[in-house]
Design a protein around this motif. Structure first.
Motif, PDB file in Angstrom:
ATOM      1  N   HIS A 176      -3.111   5.977  -0.861  1.00  0.00           N
ATOM      2  CA  HIS A 176      -3.772   6.977  -0.023  1.00  0.00           C
ATOM      3  C   HIS A 176      -3.075   8.317  -0.236  1.00  0.00           C
ATOM      4  O   HIS A 176      -1.884   8.452   0.056  1.00  0.00           O
ATOM      5  CB  HIS A 176      -3.703   6.582   1.453  1.00  0.00           C
ATOM      6  CG  HIS A 176      -4.388   5.291   1.758  1.00  0.00           C
ATOM      7  ND1 HIS A 176      -5.719   5.210   2.098  1.00  0.00           N
ATOM      8  CD2 HIS A 176      -3.926   4.010   1.753  1.00  0.00           C
ATOM      9  CE1 HIS A 176      -6.055   3.956   2.309  1.00  0.00           C
ATOM     10  NE2 HIS A 176      -4.971   3.196   2.096  1.00  0.00           N
ATOM     11  N   THR A 177      -3.812   9.307  -0.754  1.00  0.00           N
ATOM     12  CA  THR A 177      -3.263  10.639  -0.941  1.00  0.00           C
ATOM     13  C   THR A 177      -3.662  11.536   0.231  1.00  0.00           C
ATOM     14  O   THR A 177      -4.496  11.161   1.066  1.00  0.00           O
ATOM     15  CB  THR A 177      -3.753  11.243  -2.261  1.00  0.00           C
ATOM     16  OG1 THR A 177      -5.186  11.223  -2.287  1.00  0.00           O
ATOM     17  CG2 THR A 177      -3.225  10.436  -3.445  1.00  0.00           C
ATOM     18  N   SER A 178      -3.066  12.725   0.288  1.00  0.00           N
ATOM     19  CA  SER A 178      -3.277  13.662   1.403  1.00  0.00           C
ATOM     20  C   SER A 178      -3.011  12.966   2.731  1.00  0.00           C
ATOM     21  O   SER A 178      -3.702  13.211   3.730  1.00  0.00           O
ATOM     22  CB  SER A 178      -4.691  14.251   1.372  1.00  0.00           C
ATOM     23  OG  SER A 178      -4.923  14.974   0.175  1.00  0.00           O
ATOM     24  N   ALA A 179      -2.024  12.082   2.730  1.00  0.00           N
ATOM     25  CA  ALA A 179      -1.655  11.312   3.927  1.00  0.00           C
ATOM     26  C   ALA A 179      -0.179  11.593   4.223  1.00  0.00           C
ATOM     27  O   ALA A 179       0.710  10.963   3.656  1.00  0.00           O
ATOM     28  CB  ALA A 179      -1.883   9.821   3.708  1.00  0.00           C
ATOM     29  N   ARG A 180       0.081  12.541   5.109  1.00  0.00           N
ATOM     30  CA  ARG A 180       1.446  12.942   5.432  1.00  0.00           C
ATOM     31  C   ARG A 180       1.966  12.102   6.600  1.00  0.00           C
ATOM     32  O   ARG A 180       1.551  12.284   7.744  1.00  0.00           O
ATOM     33  CB  ARG A 180       1.514  14.419   5.792  1.00  0.00           C
ATOM     34  CG  ARG A 180       2.933  14.947   6.008  1.00  0.00           C
ATOM     35  CD  ARG A 180       2.903  16.390   6.484  1.00  0.00           C
ATOM     36  NE  ARG A 180       2.447  17.276   5.449  1.00  0.00           N
ATOM     37  CZ  ARG A 180       3.243  17.890   4.562  1.00  0.00           C
ATOM     38  NH1 ARG A 180       4.556  17.684   4.624  1.00  0.00           N
ATOM     39  NH2 ARG A 180       2.745  18.686   3.640  1.00  0.00           N
ATOM     40  N   ALA A 181       2.872  11.169   6.308  1.00  0.00           N
ATOM     41  CA  ALA A 181       3.458  10.327   7.351  1.00  0.00           C
ATOM     42  C   ALA A 181       4.416  11.158   8.192  1.00  0.00           C
ATOM     43  O   ALA A 181       5.266  11.875   7.655  1.00  0.00           O
ATOM     44  CB  ALA A 181       4.185   9.141   6.728  1.00  0.00           C
ATOM     45  N   ARG A 182       4.308  11.047   9.518  1.00  0.00           N
ATOM     46  CA  ARG A 182       5.120  11.867  10.418  1.00  0.00           C
ATOM     47  C   ARG A 182       6.275  11.076  11.024  1.00  0.00           C
ATOM     48  O   ARG A 182       7.392  11.564  11.119  1.00  0.00           O
ATOM     49  CB  ARG A 182       4.243  12.454  11.514  1.00  0.00           C
ATOM     50  CG  ARG A 182       4.984  13.362  12.468  1.00  0.00           C
ATOM     51  CD  ARG A 182       4.062  14.159  13.351  1.00  0.00           C
ATOM     52  NE  ARG A 182       4.807  14.937  14.329  1.00  0.00           N
ATOM     53  CZ  ARG A 182       5.415  16.070  14.078  1.00  0.00           C
ATOM     54  NH1 ARG A 182       5.366  16.576  12.858  1.00  0.00           N
ATOM     55  NH2 ARG A 182       6.074  16.722  15.014  1.00  0.00           N
ATOM     56  N   HIS A 183       6.023   9.833  11.464  1.00  0.00           N
ATOM     57  CA  HIS A 183       7.095   8.997  12.004  1.00  0.00           C
ATOM     58  C   HIS A 183       6.635   7.553  12.030  1.00  0.00           C
ATOM     59  O   HIS A 183       5.478   7.243  11.751  1.00  0.00           O
ATOM     60  CB  HIS A 183       7.502   9.454  13.414  1.00  0.00           C
ATOM     61  CG  HIS A 183       6.462   9.210  14.470  1.00  0.00           C
ATOM     62  ND1 HIS A 183       5.376  10.038  14.658  1.00  0.00           N
ATOM     63  CD2 HIS A 183       6.344   8.230  15.400  1.00  0.00           C
ATOM     64  CE1 HIS A 183       4.634   9.593  15.657  1.00  0.00           C
ATOM     65  NE2 HIS A 183       5.205   8.494  16.129  1.00  0.00           N
TER      66      HIS A 183
ATOM     67  N   VAL B 124       0.859  -1.186   0.000  1.00  0.00           N
ATOM     68  CA  VAL B 124       0.000   0.000   0.000  1.00  0.00           C
ATOM     69  C   VAL B 124       0.892   1.233   0.000  1.00  0.00           C
ATOM     70  O   VAL B 124       1.997   1.213   0.568  1.00  0.00           O
ATOM     71  CB  VAL B 124      -0.952  -0.006   1.223  1.00  0.00           C
ATOM     72  CG1 VAL B 124      -0.170  -0.059   2.525  1.00  0.00           C
ATOM     73  CG2 VAL B 124      -1.871   1.201   1.216  1.00  0.00           C
ATOM     74  N   LEU B 125       0.454   2.303  -0.653  1.00  0.00           N
ATOM     75  CA  LEU B 125       1.252   3.520  -0.757  1.00  0.00           C
ATOM     76  C   LEU B 125       0.546   4.690  -0.077  1.00  0.00           C
ATOM     77  O   LEU B 125      -0.688   4.771  -0.069  1.00  0.00           O
ATOM     78  CB  LEU B 125       1.509   3.893  -2.219  1.00  0.00           C
ATOM     79  CG  LEU B 125       2.335   2.899  -3.043  1.00  0.00           C
ATOM     80  CD1 LEU B 125       1.404   1.986  -3.835  1.00  0.00           C
ATOM     81  CD2 LEU B 125       3.279   3.624  -4.001  1.00  0.00           C
ATOM     82  N   PHE B 126       1.351   5.617   0.454  1.00  0.00           N
ATOM     83  CA  PHE B 126       0.855   6.840   1.081  1.00  0.00           C
ATOM     84  C   PHE B 126       1.622   8.031   0.507  1.00  0.00           C
ATOM     85  O   PHE B 126       2.837   7.967   0.340  1.00  0.00           O
ATOM     86  CB  PHE B 126       1.057   6.791   2.601  1.00  0.00           C
ATOM     87  CG  PHE B 126       0.379   5.635   3.278  1.00  0.00           C
ATOM     88  CD1 PHE B 126      -0.926   5.745   3.734  1.00  0.00           C
ATOM     89  CD2 PHE B 126       1.052   4.431   3.466  1.00  0.00           C
ATOM     90  CE1 PHE B 126      -1.554   4.682   4.367  1.00  0.00           C
ATOM     91  CE2 PHE B 126       0.443   3.357   4.088  1.00  0.00           C
ATOM     92  CZ  PHE B 126      -0.868   3.477   4.550  1.00  0.00           C
ATOM     93  N   ASP B 127       0.906   9.118   0.226  1.00  0.00           N
ATOM     94  CA  ASP B 127       1.558  10.312  -0.298  1.00  0.00           C
ATOM     95  C   ASP B 127       0.904  11.544   0.309  1.00  0.00           C
ATOM     96  O   ASP B 127      -0.317  11.595   0.465  1.00  0.00           O
ATOM     97  CB  ASP B 127       1.449  10.367  -1.819  1.00  0.00           C
ATOM     98  CG  ASP B 127       2.411  11.377  -2.438  1.00  0.00           C
ATOM     99  OD1 ASP B 127       3.441  10.936  -2.969  1.00  0.00           O
ATOM    100  OD2 ASP B 127       2.131  12.583  -2.386  1.00  0.00           O
ATOM    101  N   LYS B 128       1.723  12.539   0.639  1.00  0.00           N
ATOM    102  CA  LYS B 128       1.201  13.755   1.260  1.00  0.00           C
ATOM    103  C   LYS B 128       0.456  14.636   0.267  1.00  0.00           C
ATOM    104  O   LYS B 128      -0.333  15.499   0.669  1.00  0.00           O
ATOM    105  CB  LYS B 128       2.331  14.555   1.891  1.00  0.00           C
ATOM    106  CG  LYS B 128       3.353  15.115   0.924  1.00  0.00           C
ATOM    107  CD  LYS B 128       4.445  15.860   1.660  1.00  0.00           C
ATOM    108  CE  LYS B 128       5.523  16.403   0.717  1.00  0.00           C
ATOM    109  NZ  LYS B 128       4.987  17.398  -0.232  1.00  0.00           N
TER     110      LYS B 128
END
Length: 331
Positions: A128-135, A30-34
């Motif tokens: 998943h877009t608009s998903a800013r991973a923090r840590h 799965v992918l996440f992008d801010k």
């Protein structure tokens, strides 16, 4: 045995290559992008202007392929209608106004915009877009991602980070684990910024070229969007400032940047002052110093990083880096 699960942070070319390599080895990915859309620096901006809707490729202007893996992707994208060859008139213009045709080579663009290539590469993946991973917290083989909005996801057996080095350092510094080697390499990498201005003149104009590499002045590159396959609508241009100018005016307001760049191309080439315009700042645009290795893993081999910043300033190198990371994490 449960199927392994992986997360990829970043849905640009490097992230897409990593995801495909992991999936090919049987890892559920799965992918996440801010960002609001896919593509990273290959994103496409849609704008409603007084003269009609326009698509701007305000980041990467075209891409080239030398290796088999990336060439295959582009050929597949072309078959799917997501890529085509750009045969526009491309020139180099010196400070004195002398124009010379750029070296003939195969230039690929996405259709109807550059982001279509990344979208094709990630067709079928969960993104998943608009998903800013923090840590990230947890332990090797059981990583949990935490996001800026307070949400979390995991555990993941594998974690791939395809972030620019500055963002990678911030992410890892807030995270649990021994990431000293990854941070040390990221600290050595250097990327130059680029201000981009999207502009729509009040009427069409033929400057004698469709894309120009400019020597001298603030603008380093300019291109006519309508010359690209799949593009229609009003006459529209993208202007890219030089790295030095972008660095010097990095914190300037968009209006100041837009005025400076549009006035320069009006004076040099007669491109009319815009009916509509907008500036975008790419903080991490062009790789100038790279570690030279396609990826780096943490001591456990379950978390790693990739991106063009590890190899050099070409889109294909971002793909090669992500492809190598995906294989290494799957192993």
């Amino acid at each position: 045995m449960a199927k392994r699960r992986a997360a990829v942070i970043g849905a640009g070319l490097a992230g897409a290559a990593t995801a495909r390599a992991l999936a090919a080895r049987g890892v559920d990915t799965v992918l996440f992008d801010k960002g609001r859309g896919l593509g990273g620096r290959m994103s496409t901006r849609r704008a409603e202007t007084p003269l009609g809707p326009v698509r701007f490729d305000h980041g990467a202007q075209f891409i080239t392929a030398k290796g088999e893996s990336f060439s295959t992707l582009l050929q597949e994208a072309q078959t799917a209608g997501a890529a085509d060859l750009w045969t526009g008139r491309t020139v180099s213009i010196d400070r004195g106004g002398n124009a010379e045709a750029l070296r003939d080579k195969t230039r690929w663009v996405g259709t109807p915009g550059m982001s279509a290539i990344v979208k094709h590469a990630l067709d079928g993946f969960e993104v998943h877009t608009s998903a800013r991973a923090r840590h990230v917290s947890g332990e090797p083989g059981a990583w949990t991602l935490h996001f800026e909005d307070g949400q979390s996801d995991g555990p993941f057996d594998r974690l791939a980070l395809t972030l620019p080095p500055e963002q990678l350092i911030e992410f890892l510094a807030r995270s649990d684990g021994d990431f000293s080697d990854l941070i040390a390499e990221a600290l050595e990498a250097r990327l130059s910024p680029c201000w981009a201005v999207m502009t729509v003149p009040p009427h069409p104009v033929d400057l004698g070229f469709d894309g120009a590499k400019l020597l001298g002045g603030s603008v380093r590159w300019m291109a006519r969007m309508n010359s690209r396959p799949g593009q229609d609508g009003p006459d529209a241009w993208v202007l890219h400032a030089s790295p030095d100018w972008s660095e010097a005016f990095l914190e300037s307001d968009p209006e100041t940047v837009t005025r400076a760049l549009t006035e320069e191309v009006f004076i040099r080439f007669g491109l009319p002052m815009p009916e509509w315009s907008q500036a975008h700042r790419w903080r991490y645009a062009l790789v100038t110093d790279a570690p030279g290795m396609p990826y780096r893993l943490d001591p456990s081999g379950t978390l790693g990083c990739a991106g063009d910043w590890r190899l050099g300033p070409r889109a294909e190198l971002a793909w090669d880096s992500g492809d190598a990371l995906g294989d290494a994490l799957a192993d």
